[in-house]
Design a protein around this motif. Sequence first.
Motif, PDB file in Angstrom:
ATOM      1  N   VAL A 155       0.808  -1.220   0.000  1.00  0.00           N
ATOM      2  CA  VAL A 155       0.000   0.000   0.000  1.00  0.00           C
ATOM      3  C   VAL A 155       0.842   1.271   0.000  1.00  0.00           C
ATOM      4  CG1 VAL A 155      -1.916  -1.176   1.135  1.00  0.00           C
ATOM      5  CG2 VAL A 155      -0.251   0.073   2.519  1.00  0.00           C
ATOM      6  N   ASN A 156       2.168   1.142  -0.030  1.00  0.00           N
ATOM      7  CA  ASN A 156       3.015   2.335  -0.055  1.00  0.00           C
ATOM      8  C   ASN A 156       2.666   3.218  -1.244  1.00  0.00           C
ATOM      9  OD1 ASN A 156       4.451   1.809   2.216  1.00  0.00           O
ATOM     10  ND2 ASN A 156       6.383   1.345   1.214  1.00  0.00           N
ATOM     11  N   GLY A 157       2.424   4.503  -0.990  1.00  0.00           N
ATOM     12  CA  GLY A 157       2.180   5.455  -2.064  1.00  0.00           C
ATOM     13  C   GLY A 157       0.762   5.488  -2.577  1.00  0.00           C
ATOM     14  N   LEU A 158      -0.104   4.610  -2.074  1.00  0.00           N
ATOM     15  CA  LEU A 158      -1.484   4.588  -2.551  1.00  0.00           C
ATOM     16  C   LEU A 158      -2.334   5.588  -1.765  1.00  0.00           C
ATOM     17  CD1 LEU A 158      -2.137   0.744  -2.977  1.00  0.00           C
ATOM     18  CD2 LEU A 158      -1.546   2.412  -4.742  1.00  0.00           C
ATOM     19  N   ASP A 159      -3.278   6.226  -2.458  1.00  0.00           N
ATOM     20  CA  ASP A 159      -4.212   7.119  -1.785  1.00  0.00           C
ATOM     21  C   ASP A 159      -5.275   6.271  -1.081  1.00  0.00           C
ATOM     22  OD1 ASP A 159      -5.961   6.229  -3.752  1.00  0.00           O
ATOM     23  OD2 ASP A 159      -5.848   8.067  -4.937  1.00  0.00           O
ATOM     24  N   PRO A 160      -6.173   6.897  -0.288  1.00  0.00           N
ATOM     25  CA  PRO A 160      -7.161   6.100   0.461  1.00  0.00           C
ATOM     26  C   PRO A 160      -7.985   5.156  -0.408  1.00  0.00           C
ATOM     27  CG  PRO A 160      -7.101   8.318   1.328  1.00  0.00           C
ATOM     28  CD  PRO A 160      -6.219   8.317   0.109  1.00  0.00           C
ATOM     29  N   ASP A 161      -8.375   5.604  -1.608  1.00  0.00           N
ATOM     30  CA  ASP A 161      -9.121   4.714  -2.501  1.00  0.00           C
ATOM     31  C   ASP A 161      -8.255   3.524  -2.911  1.00  0.00           C
ATOM     32  OD1 ASP A 161     -11.395   6.236  -2.423  1.00  0.00           O
ATOM     33  OD2 ASP A 161     -10.985   7.319  -4.283  1.00  0.00           O
ATOM     34  N   GLY A 162      -6.970   3.796  -3.163  1.00  0.00           N
ATOM     35  CA  GLY A 162      -6.055   2.730  -3.546  1.00  0.00           C
ATOM     36  C   GLY A 162      -5.832   1.741  -2.417  1.00  0.00           C
ATOM     37  N   VAL A 163      -5.761   2.244  -1.186  1.00  0.00           N
ATOM     38  CA  VAL A 163      -5.574   1.372  -0.026  1.00  0.00           C
ATOM     39  C   VAL A 163      -6.777   0.442   0.122  1.00  0.00           C
ATOM     40  CG1 VAL A 163      -5.397   1.312   2.492  1.00  0.00           C
ATOM     41  CG2 VAL A 163      -4.047   2.954   1.180  1.00  0.00           C
TER      42      VAL A 163
END
Length: 251
Positions: A155-163
Motif C-alpha cells: 500500500v506504499n504510495g497509494l491514496d485512500p481509494d487505492g488502499v
Amino acid sequence: MITLDHLTKRYGATTAVDDLTLQIQPGRVTGFLGPNGAGKSTTMRMILGLDRPTSGTALIDGRPYVALRRPLREVGALLDANAVHPGRQLRTHLVAMARSNSIPVARVDEVLERVGLAGVARRRAGNLSLGMSQRLGIAGVLLGDPQVMLFDEPVNGLDPDGVMWIRKLLRSLAAEGRTVLVSSHLMSEMQQTADHLIVMGRGQLLADDSMASFVAGHGSLEEAYFRLTAGSVEYTGRSEARGDRAGTEVF
C-alpha cells in the motif's frame, strides 16, 4: 502452500533468520510483521530463491523456487515497486515478463485493466508516481495467475481509494484459495486485511496465530504487537538509554 523448515540465514557472525519453521496456508491473508532487522525481507528473498539459506529449506508446494519451470505461473511477488527500467513502457515491461514464462500476451491487457493502468499503458515507468508503480508491481504479481503471492508493503504510495482497493484485492485473492503473504508496517490496515499473523523479532519466530487470537485481550493489533516485540526493537542513540519508542524504527 509455503513451507519453511528450520530455515536459517547467516551473514558472517550475524544471524538474519534463525531456525524458522512454519507453514503459510492457502485460503487466507497472512500478515508478516516485525521490527526493522527482524528478518522478514531475508525470509521472503529465500522463499523466492534470491538468497540461499545457510541451512534449512523454503518450499512452495514441496519444491524450491529455483526448481519451478515457469515460476510466474506459480508464484507472484512484489518486493520493490521501483525495480523496473525507467525508460520501459508499462505494457512493454509486462509483455517481456509474460513471454519469459509462456504467458499469453492478452493477459497483459487484462491485468493492466484490473489494476487501473490500462489508460497509461504506454507511459514510461520512470514517469510514474509511487502509487502507480505499486499498481504496476501488483500487475506483475497477477500476470501468471499464480496460486502463491507475496507482497512487501503493497500500500506504499497509494491514496485512500487505492488502499481500500488493495485490501479488497488481497482478500478476494485469498478467498479464491490462494496463498497470500503480506509484509506491512501499517498496523491499522493489517488488522482490517489479514486473517492470520506471523511475527518475527531478531530473526526468530515470535508468533504464528490467527488475527483474532493474537489481538484478544488487547485494544488493537498495534498494542498487541508492541507488547510482543518490545524486546526485539533495535534502539539507537539517546532513545536506547531512555527506552523511548519515539526515536526508534519499530516496523
